[in-house]
Scaffold this motif. Sequence first.
Motif, PDB file in Angstrom:
ATOM      1  N   ILE A  57       0.855  -1.196   0.000  1.00  0.00           N
ATOM      2  CA  ILE A  57       0.000   0.000   0.000  1.00  0.00           C
ATOM      3  C   ILE A  57       0.884   1.237   0.000  1.00  0.00           C
ATOM      4  O   ILE A  57       1.638   1.471   0.945  1.00  0.00           O
ATOM      5  CB  ILE A  57      -0.937   0.002   1.213  1.00  0.00           C
ATOM      6  CG1 ILE A  57      -1.805  -1.262   1.222  1.00  0.00           C
ATOM      7  CG2 ILE A  57      -1.807   1.249   1.219  1.00  0.00           C
ATOM      8  CD1 ILE A  57      -2.694  -1.393   2.416  1.00  0.00           C
ATOM      9  N   PRO A  58       0.847   2.047  -1.040  1.00  0.00           N
ATOM     10  CA  PRO A  58       1.741   3.212  -1.111  1.00  0.00           C
ATOM     11  C   PRO A  58       1.318   4.311  -0.149  1.00  0.00           C
ATOM     12  O   PRO A  58       0.127   4.469   0.172  1.00  0.00           O
ATOM     13  CB  PRO A  58       1.603   3.669  -2.571  1.00  0.00           C
ATOM     14  CG  PRO A  58       0.225   3.226  -2.964  1.00  0.00           C
ATOM     15  CD  PRO A  58      -0.023   1.935  -2.236  1.00  0.00           C
ATOM     16  N   LEU A  59       2.283   5.064   0.345  1.00  0.00           N
ATOM     17  CA  LEU A  59       2.024   6.242   1.152  1.00  0.00           C
ATOM     18  C   LEU A  59       1.840   7.444   0.242  1.00  0.00           C
ATOM     19  O   LEU A  59       2.347   7.476  -0.872  1.00  0.00           O
ATOM     20  CB  LEU A  59       3.177   6.487   2.125  1.00  0.00           C
ATOM     21  CG  LEU A  59       3.505   5.347   3.099  1.00  0.00           C
ATOM     22  CD1 LEU A  59       4.722   5.704   3.940  1.00  0.00           C
ATOM     23  CD2 LEU A  59       2.312   5.043   3.992  1.00  0.00           C
ATOM     24  N   THR A  60       1.113   8.427   0.706  1.00  0.00           N
ATOM     25  CA  THR A  60       0.922   9.628  -0.103  1.00  0.00           C
ATOM     26  C   THR A  60       2.226  10.420  -0.171  1.00  0.00           C
ATOM     27  O   THR A  60       3.034  10.414   0.759  1.00  0.00           O
ATOM     28  CB  THR A  60      -0.187  10.505   0.486  1.00  0.00           C
ATOM     29  OG1 THR A  60       0.169  10.885   1.830  1.00  0.00           O
ATOM     30  CG2 THR A  60      -1.510   9.763   0.508  1.00  0.00           C
ATOM     31  N   SER A  61       2.423  11.089  -1.285  1.00  0.00           N
ATOM     32  CA  SER A  61       3.622  11.898  -1.476  1.00  0.00           C
ATOM     33  C   SER A  61       3.338  12.952  -2.543  1.00  0.00           C
ATOM     34  O   SER A  61       2.583  12.702  -3.485  1.00  0.00           O
ATOM     35  CB  SER A  61       4.808  11.027  -1.911  1.00  0.00           C
ATOM     36  OG  SER A  61       4.539  10.402  -3.146  1.00  0.00           O
ATOM     37  N   PRO A  62       3.914  14.143  -2.404  1.00  0.00           N
ATOM     38  CA  PRO A  62       3.703  15.166  -3.437  1.00  0.00           C
ATOM     39  C   PRO A  62       4.409  14.847  -4.747  1.00  0.00           C
ATOM     40  O   PRO A  62       4.008  15.320  -5.803  1.00  0.00           O
ATOM     41  CB  PRO A  62       4.274  16.433  -2.793  1.00  0.00           C
ATOM     42  CG  PRO A  62       5.271  15.927  -1.796  1.00  0.00           C
ATOM     43  CD  PRO A  62       4.723  14.629  -1.288  1.00  0.00           C
ATOM     44  N   SER A  63       5.470  14.036  -4.698  1.00  0.00           N
ATOM     45  CA  SER A  63       6.204  13.662  -5.905  1.00  0.00           C
ATOM     46  C   SER A  63       5.762  12.289  -6.380  1.00  0.00           C
ATOM     47  O   SER A  63       5.116  11.533  -5.653  1.00  0.00           O
ATOM     48  CB  SER A  63       7.710  13.674  -5.643  1.00  0.00           C
ATOM     49  OG  SER A  63       8.035  12.787  -4.596  1.00  0.00           O
ATOM     50  N   CYS A  64       6.133  11.946  -7.608  1.00  0.00           N
ATOM     51  CA  CYS A  64       5.712  10.677  -8.203  1.00  0.00           C
ATOM     52  C   CYS A  64       6.487   9.520  -7.576  1.00  0.00           C
ATOM     53  O   CYS A  64       7.698   9.588  -7.389  1.00  0.00           O
ATOM     54  CB  CYS A  64       5.942  10.723  -9.714  1.00  0.00           C
ATOM     55  SG  CYS A  64       5.340   9.257 -10.581  1.00  0.00           S
TER      56      CYS A  64
ATOM     57  N   ASP B 294      12.496  14.559 -12.504  1.00  0.00           N
ATOM     58  CA  ASP B 294      12.532  15.058 -11.125  1.00  0.00           C
ATOM     59  C   ASP B 294      11.278  14.701 -10.343  1.00  0.00           C
ATOM     60  O   ASP B 294      11.087  15.141  -9.210  1.00  0.00           O
ATOM     61  CB  ASP B 294      12.761  16.562 -11.101  1.00  0.00           C
ATOM     62  CG  ASP B 294      11.647  17.334 -11.814  1.00  0.00           C
ATOM     63  OD1 ASP B 294      10.657  16.705 -12.241  1.00  0.00           O
ATOM     64  OD2 ASP B 294      11.773  18.566 -11.937  1.00  0.00           O
ATOM     65  N   ARG B 295      10.365  13.914 -10.953  1.00  0.00           N
ATOM     66  CA  ARG B 295       9.180  13.359 -10.301  1.00  0.00           C
ATOM     67  C   ARG B 295       8.162  14.418  -9.890  1.00  0.00           C
ATOM     68  O   ARG B 295       7.366  14.193  -8.966  1.00  0.00           O
ATOM     69  CB  ARG B 295       9.577  12.509  -9.090  1.00  0.00           C
ATOM     70  CG  ARG B 295      10.506  11.364  -9.437  1.00  0.00           C
ATOM     71  CD  ARG B 295      10.889  10.555  -8.205  1.00  0.00           C
ATOM     72  NE  ARG B 295      11.813   9.480  -8.544  1.00  0.00           N
ATOM     73  CZ  ARG B 295      11.458   8.288  -8.977  1.00  0.00           C
ATOM     74  NH1 ARG B 295      10.180   8.003  -9.123  1.00  0.00           N
ATOM     75  NH2 ARG B 295      12.356   7.365  -9.262  1.00  0.00           N
ATOM     76  N   THR B 296       8.157  15.565 -10.523  1.00  0.00           N
ATOM     77  CA  THR B 296       7.143  16.577 -10.238  1.00  0.00           C
ATOM     78  C   THR B 296       6.039  16.495 -11.284  1.00  0.00           C
ATOM     79  O   THR B 296       6.258  16.044 -12.419  1.00  0.00           O
ATOM     80  CB  THR B 296       7.748  17.982 -10.243  1.00  0.00           C
ATOM     81  OG1 THR B 296       8.261  18.279 -11.552  1.00  0.00           O
ATOM     82  CG2 THR B 296       8.870  18.089  -9.214  1.00  0.00           C
ATOM     83  N   LEU B 297       4.849  16.970 -10.911  1.00  0.00           N
ATOM     84  CA  LEU B 297       3.724  16.940 -11.831  1.00  0.00           C
ATOM     85  C   LEU B 297       3.966  17.840 -13.033  1.00  0.00           C
ATOM     86  O   LEU B 297       3.587  17.500 -14.165  1.00  0.00           O
ATOM     87  CB  LEU B 297       2.446  17.358 -11.104  1.00  0.00           C
ATOM     88  CG  LEU B 297       1.171  17.399 -11.944  1.00  0.00           C
ATOM     89  CD1 LEU B 297       0.861  16.030 -12.535  1.00  0.00           C
ATOM     90  CD2 LEU B 297       0.000  17.905 -11.115  1.00  0.00           C
ATOM     91  N   ALA B 298       4.625  18.974 -12.814  1.00  0.00           N
ATOM     92  CA  ALA B 298       4.886  19.897 -13.912  1.00  0.00           C
ATOM     93  C   ALA B 298       5.759  19.249 -14.980  1.00  0.00           C
ATOM     94  O   ALA B 298       5.489  19.361 -16.178  1.00  0.00           O
ATOM     95  CB  ALA B 298       5.550  21.170 -13.380  1.00  0.00           C
ATOM     96  N   THR B 299       6.811  18.558 -14.551  1.00  0.00           N
ATOM     97  CA  THR B 299       7.691  17.881 -15.507  1.00  0.00           C
ATOM     98  C   THR B 299       6.958  16.750 -16.205  1.00  0.00           C
ATOM     99  O   THR B 299       7.086  16.559 -17.423  1.00  0.00           O
ATOM    100  CB  THR B 299       8.934  17.341 -14.787  1.00  0.00           C
ATOM    101  OG1 THR B 299       9.656  18.419 -14.207  1.00  0.00           O
ATOM    102  CG2 THR B 299       9.838  16.595 -15.750  1.00  0.00           C
ATOM    103  N   CYS B 300       6.194  15.979 -15.452  1.00  0.00           N
ATOM    104  CA  CYS B 300       5.450  14.861 -16.022  1.00  0.00           C
ATOM    105  C   CYS B 300       4.473  15.336 -17.092  1.00  0.00           C
ATOM    106  O   CYS B 300       4.288  14.683 -18.116  1.00  0.00           O
ATOM    107  CB  CYS B 300       4.714  14.121 -14.917  1.00  0.00           C
ATOM    108  SG  CYS B 300       3.886  12.612 -15.449  1.00  0.00           S
TER     109      CYS B 300
END
Length: 271
Positions: free
Chosen positions: A137-144, A236-242
Amino acid sequence: MSRVFFSEALDTAATWWRVHRQDGVTLGFTTHDRDLWFDGVLHRAAPGMLPSAIRRTAGFEDDPGDVEGALSHGSVREEDLASGRFDGARIESGIVDWETLERARLYEGSMTRVVREAAGFKAELASRKADLAYDPIPLTSPSCRASFCGPECALNPASFELRAKALNYDADAGVLTLDLSDCAPYRLGQLRWLDGPATGLTHAIIEAQGDRVTLAERLDFQLDVPLRVRLREGCDRTLATCNTRFANAANFRGEPFLPGNDLLAQYPMPR
């Protein structure tokens, strides 16, 4: 198999074990006094390598083990141990009848740590039951949380890989010069060696600028450049880059807009 080992006072049995390294190399060994071929692998006679006693339990706890041996066999080189080629390798071990080649697998796991001891080495093993300790079960995180170009990312790695040549290596700075004009896309990416003494090894890239990349680990072997390498872009695992760079926001595995724990410490202020 129906064979029951050690049911008689005298048995033609020997121990075998296989090492599946992460660089694609498979090594086989046996405690018999001659090489044995089975399962498509040549098991070299290595009487100096002694797997520990194997204990299998019915519980969920890990069944640990270890392997000790002298650095005498040509396929287990000291430089390979030092460079990490055996780290994380998958291990199989069992027993084989050296006359009929009837065999049984008794243990399967991975190498968790390889250390030097005097003139030899010792490898600590973790059985497959250690995977049961992993929390799916993954934990929440702001990055991917997904690995770039992995199953959850769903991007094709071939679209973000490039072959190049390493022209020079500055050992003091850990900087590798390539025959590329712009290495910026490969920051936080990976470099895999296709030539030379490091063939098959993968290194993380922590910085990239111009025709140079900085590797996360120091190279402890001599490079006879030029050598071929394969580069994979980094993220860099950010939503903007993705979203903007890879157009893959639909597969983003993170919660960038979820309030953090500091929200619990906030309270209303009068105006």
